[in-house]
Design a protein around this motif. Structure first.
Motif, short mmCIF file in Angstrom:
data_model
loop_
_atom_site.label_atom_id
_atom_site.label_comp_id
_atom_site.label_asym_id
_atom_site.label_seq_id
_atom_site.Cartn_x
_atom_site.Cartn_y
_atom_site.Cartn_z
N PRO A 174 0.83 -1.21 0.00
CA PRO A 174 0.00 0.00 0.00
C PRO A 174 0.87 1.26 0.00
CG PRO A 174 -0.75 -1.54 1.68
CD PRO A 174 0.56 -2.06 1.15
N ASP A 175 0.33 2.33 -0.57
CA ASP A 175 1.08 3.59 -0.66
C ASP A 175 1.57 4.07 0.69
OD1 ASP A 175 0.74 3.66 -3.40
OD2 ASP A 175 -0.98 5.03 -3.33
N GLU A 176 0.73 3.96 1.74
CA GLU A 176 1.14 4.47 3.05
C GLU A 176 2.30 3.66 3.63
OE1 GLU A 176 -2.54 1.90 3.65
OE2 GLU A 176 -2.01 3.56 2.33
N VAL A 177 2.35 2.37 3.33
CA VAL A 177 3.46 1.54 3.79
C VAL A 177 4.73 1.92 3.03
CG1 VAL A 177 4.36 -0.82 3.96
CG2 VAL A 177 1.96 -0.36 4.45
N GLN A 178 4.60 2.14 1.74
CA GLN A 178 5.75 2.53 0.94
C GLN A 178 6.28 3.90 1.38
OE1 GLN A 178 5.14 2.39 -3.29
NE2 GLN A 178 7.28 2.73 -3.73
N ASP A 179 5.38 4.83 1.67
CA ASP A 179 5.80 6.15 2.15
C ASP A 179 6.56 6.02 3.48
OD1 ASP A 179 4.56 7.29 -0.04
OD2 ASP A 179 2.77 7.89 1.07
N TRP A 180 6.02 5.17 4.40
CA TRP A 180 6.68 4.95 5.68
C TRP A 180 8.07 4.34 5.47
CZ3 TRP A 180 8.17 0.19 7.74
CH2 TRP A 180 8.62 0.22 9.05
N ARG A 208 9.96 4.45 2.76
CA ARG A 208 10.85 5.43 2.12
C ARG A 208 11.40 6.39 3.16
NH1 ARG A 208 7.59 7.12 -1.46
NH2 ARG A 208 8.32 5.76 -3.11
N HIS A 209 10.55 6.88 4.06
CA HIS A 209 10.99 7.81 5.10
C HIS A 209 12.00 7.13 6.04
CE1 HIS A 209 10.69 9.83 9.06
NE2 HIS A 209 10.75 10.90 8.31
#
Length: 69
Positions: A16-22, A24-25
């Protein structure tokens, strides 16, 4: 990266996008690639390091709560 790792074919991982964003951060914060961050997280799970950290956090939170009711 080891020679053994370079010979392996790519492994596509959908998330999911939110997991990928987390991820990446977290990878940026730790000066790693996203792939290296995933490997580090998995290795920490395999060795029990993550469980130990969670246990220690829980102990510290319990101590803090006991000192500051």
């Amino acid at each position: 990266m080891t020679a053994n790792t370079k010979k392996k074919p790519p492994f596509g991982l959908r998330m999911p996008d939110e997991v990928q964003d987390w991820l990446r951060h977290r990878a940026t914060t730790n000066n790693r690639s996203m792939n290296a961050e995933v490997v580090t997280i998995l290795q920490d799970l395999m060795t029990g390091k993550i469980e130990q950290q969670a246990f220690e956090r829980g102990r510290l939170e319990g101590i803090s709560q006991a000192m500051n009711p």
